[in-house]
Structures are given as C-alpha cells and as structure tokens.
Design an enzyme around this catalytic site. Structure first.
Site, PDB file in Angstrom:
ATOM      1  N   TYR A 197       5.006   1.628   8.450  1.00 30.23           N
ATOM      2  CA  TYR A 197       3.589   2.077   8.416  1.00 30.23           C
ATOM      3  C   TYR A 197       2.881   0.822   9.216  1.00 30.23           C
ATOM      4  CZ  TYR A 197       5.761   4.999   4.775  1.00 30.23           C
ATOM      5  OH  TYR A 197       6.386   5.937   4.104  1.00 30.23           O
ATOM      6  N   HIS A 252      -0.800   5.929   5.755  1.00 32.67           N
ATOM      7  CA  HIS A 252      -0.572   5.032   4.844  1.00 32.67           C
ATOM      8  C   HIS A 252      -1.640   4.286   4.515  1.00 32.67           C
ATOM      9  CE1 HIS A 252       2.368   2.755   2.145  1.00 32.67           C
ATOM     10  NE2 HIS A 252       3.014   3.925   2.209  1.00 32.67           N
TER      11      HIS A 252
END
Ligand code: GCO
Ligand code: MG
Length: 444
Positions: A197, A252
């Site tokens: 992420y 995210h």
C-alpha cells in the site's frame, strides 16, 4: 369534594384502571404467546468461548456458543488481527457470563442488551466480541430451522457471489503477469497494487532514518512517486490487458485528501470499478468534495466501527460501495441493517474480506451477499489446506465466484483440537509504522 380531590380521584381511578387492565391481561397475552410457540422448546445459552487459531499465520478468532440442546452450537467471527487477545478477554470475561442462561432465540434482543452492557460502545474490540456472539446465534438459528442463514434472510438474489482478487507486483511487467494469471483463473474483477500500500518501494528519501528518528524498521512512503506510479500502473494494465477487465485499487488512506482527489481524477480515463479508502476515517468530511469532482466509484468502510461513520456516507450518496468489516461493526445483525439502508440509496456491498477474516466470517459475508439485492462485489478467499482442515465447510472459489457450503447455519465448522495446533504468533500483530521522508507518521 373540592376540585383538587376530584382530580386526584380521577387520577387514581385512571391509574388503577390502567394498572388493573395491564398486569392481568398482559400476563394472559404472554401466556398465549408461550402456548403459541410451545412447539419450539425455549433454547438457552449454556456456554460462550473464544477460540483463537492461526493456520495461515494470521490471528483468527471465532466465538463458539453452546446451548441447552445437546450438540447444538453456533460459530461467529470475532477476528481483529492486530488486537486478538483483548477480544478474547471481552468474550470470555464479559460476554460469556452476561449471555449464559439467556435465550438463544432472541438474537436482536441479546445483541441490543449486550451492545449496551459495556455502556461505552462502538469500538473495534467490543464490536468484534459482539459479532462473535451474534453470528453464532444466527448459525444456531439456521441449524434449528435446518436452513442456511441466507434462507433466513429471504433466500437468494444470485446463484453465487462474484468476487475480486488481489494482483500486485514491484514492476509493471510483474503486475501485468499477475493480472493475466488472474484473468485465466476466471476473475472478472481485479485489484491492482504496485507493491505494498502506497508503493513504498518507489520511495527513496528516508531522511528520518539518516537523522536517527523513528525505528530502523519504520517504512518510508513518499506521495508523488506513489501517485505517478499508480497512474502508470493503470495505463499499463489497460494497454496490455484490455478495457474489459474491471480494475480496482486501494489507496489505503496513504496520501492526503487533496492528493487522493487528484489521483482519482487522474485515474478516471482508465475506468476504475472502484477506488477504495481514499481518505482516513478521520477525513470523512472530504467525501462531498470528491463526489463533486469525479464519477469514479468509491468504496469505503473497512476501518469503520461506529454507525455515524457509514450512515451519512450512505444517505448522502457519497460512496458507491460500503465496505465494512462485518465483525468490526458488531456482526451480521448490524451488516444486514447497513445493507438494507444502503439499498434505498443504491449503495452496494463490498464487505471487507482479507486474510484477517475467519472462514466463518467469510461465510457470513457470502450468505449476506447472496440474500441482498444491492450486492456489489466480494473480496475473494484464498484459504490454504490447513485452514480448510481447521474450518471444514469454508467457502470455496470457482471461476471467480465464491460458493458457500449449502448446509444449515453458516455451513462452516471448527475442529478445535486441530485449531489448537496453530497457536497465535508471538508477535502481537502491530501495524508497522510508515513515515514520510521527514518522519511524519502516515495513517495506514
Ligand atoms: C483490504 C484491506 C486489508 C487490510 C488488512 C488490515 O482491502 O483487504 O485493506 O488488506 O490492510 O485487512 O489488517
Ligand atoms: Mg482495503
């Protein structure tokens, strides 16, 4: 008799009348109800316990509820990978004595009184414990009715659950190969990520480390390399794998709100199926600004615990997919209310379904997916053999569709002795710090 006496007399008379009416007739009505339900002997809870196991190295927590009917028990997911032991304590020390002896028939009532039994509520630990109890009661209800839980929710709206799978890679070529492989397995929806992420591998300015700030294991993540790298990734996958495949991406919450809005607008030409977690839960106020600037579908919710986090996003049509982690919001009883609310605003489901959900929790996702009209997409499962042996009946995958075990309740069991063979990892499960080049902590 003066006016005051008259009023008092009237008042007393009325009160006596009401009281006189209520206890006798109310008790008579209750007696009638008991007679009407006499066919089903009342079922009481005799045991509640948390079971932890890590057959894939991820901390899974499942609650087992035993009942006054010998051999009849239910299972519920209470998995909170980063704080498993507080959930175990919330179940074994608090919920178990609270629930024992109470009716296993009245799921909603028990959910409501357990929800307020801590007074303070709507947090991740207590919600997970509550979910374990709640989902176990739905499992019991299905077993008693000899029906899969989705039947209790009104039956099927689809033959199986369409899913998306995760594809990632450090380079564009690796990502492309991963997408092609997923397409060959029959997936029609694919989440693409460039490395972890926030694509930390594209960052190289870890000034905080040179300055001895933070810990050596803290990861650096710069904003612009991630944004540019993500745009390049979408362009490459669209150019090489075509326009038919549905592409998803999870920001995210790794970049600032305006950077997220800028990135999402830049991805619009590549037609994302949805972009997930553009903002942190703390930045919920930016959704309207995002909605006004782009038609890219948005998914949000895995980090939510409190009804105030999802209610407005749904009723103001600020998201397209509600993506709560069902055990984090308190169980099936809550998720089905969220799904019902969402239908009236054409917000579809995309329940959180990563490795840190137990097979029982994945089954709960899938049963609800089958039964609601406003289903969106489901994160797919990827159990190893050990997990399937610990949890017989876990959902299966075929051609990108998730199938449940068509059996009463969730259709998933647990082999407790085998579960004990996979103890929790020593490491408590912290989410490791991620920092900007100057050391500022990034919300993960
Ligand atoms: C997802 C999630 C997960 C979470 C993980 C946290 O979209 O599946 O973002 O990857 O990061 O569940 O423990
Ligand atoms: Mg996510």
């Amino acid at each position: 008799m003066d006016r005051r006496d008259a009023l008092k007399g009237l008042g007393l008379g009325t009160a006596a009348g009401i009281l006189g009416f209520m206890p006798q007739d109310h008790r008579a009505m209750a007696q009638t109800y008991a007679e009407a339900t006499r066919g089903l002997p009342p079922l009481t809870i005799t045991g509640v316990k948390a079971i932890v196991t890590a057959p894939q190295g991820i901390r899974l927590c499942v609650v087992k509820v035993e009942t006054s009917e010998p051999g009849l028990y239910g299972l519920g997911c209470a998995t909170f990978n980063q704080r498993t032991l507080p959930v175990v304590s919330a179940v074994d020390t608090y919920l178990a004595p609270f629930a024992k002896g109470r009716s296993a028939d009245n799921i909603e009532d028990l959910w409501q009184i357990a929800y307020t039994s801590s007074y303070w509520r709507n947090g991740p630990v207590l919600n997970n414990a509550l979910s374990g109890l709640d989902q176990a009661l739905w499992d019991i209800r299905g077993k008693r009715a000899n029906m899969p839980v989705y039947q209790l929710l009104g039956g099927k709206c689809r033959f199986a659950v369409d899913t998306y799978t995760h594809c990632s890679g450090q380079t564009l070529t690796q990502i492309e190969a991963s997408v092609r492989s997923a397409m060959q397995k029959g997936f029609r929806h694919i989440r693409i990520q460039r490395g972890g992420y926030g694509s930390p591998q594209l960052s190289n300015q870890a000034y905080f480390k040179d300055a001895g700030f933070g810990s050596a294991s803290d990861q650096v993540m710069q904003v612009q390399p991630y944004i540019q790298g993500t745009i390049e990734m979408f362009e490459h996958v669209r150019n090489t794998c075509g326009n038919e495949i549905e592409l998803l991406h999870d920001i995210h919450e790794r970049i600032g709100p305006m950077d997220a809005i800028r990135l999402i607008k830049a991805l619009e030409p590549y037609r994302p199926f949805f972009i997930e977690d553009p903002f942190s839960p703390e930045d919920i106020g930016y959704f309207r600004m995002l909605r006004d600037q782009t038609s890219v579908p948005i998914a949000m919710g895995e980090l939510y615990n409190n009804p105030h986090e999802w209610t407005g996003l749904i009723t103001e049509r600020l998201i397209d997919f509600i993506r709560v982690h069902i055990s984090q919001v308190g169980g099936l009883s809550v998720a089905r209310k969220i799904a019902t609310l969402a239908e009236w605003f054409n917000v579809r489901s995309a329940w959180h379904g990563p490795g840190d959900v137990s097979p029982v929790g994945h089954a709960a996702n899938a049963h609800l997916d089958l039964a609601i009209w406003n289903f969106g997409i489901q994160e797919s499962v990827n159990f190893n053999n050990r997990t399937r042996e610990v949890f017989p009946g876990a959902p299966t995958m075929k051609d990108g569709f998730m199938h449940i075990n068509e059996a009463p309740g969730w259709g998933v069991d647990i082999d407790e002795s085998l579960a004990a063979k996979f103890p929790l990892p020593e490491h408590p499960g912290y989410w490791n710090p991620v920092r900007r080049p100057d050391g500022t902590a990034v919300r993960p």
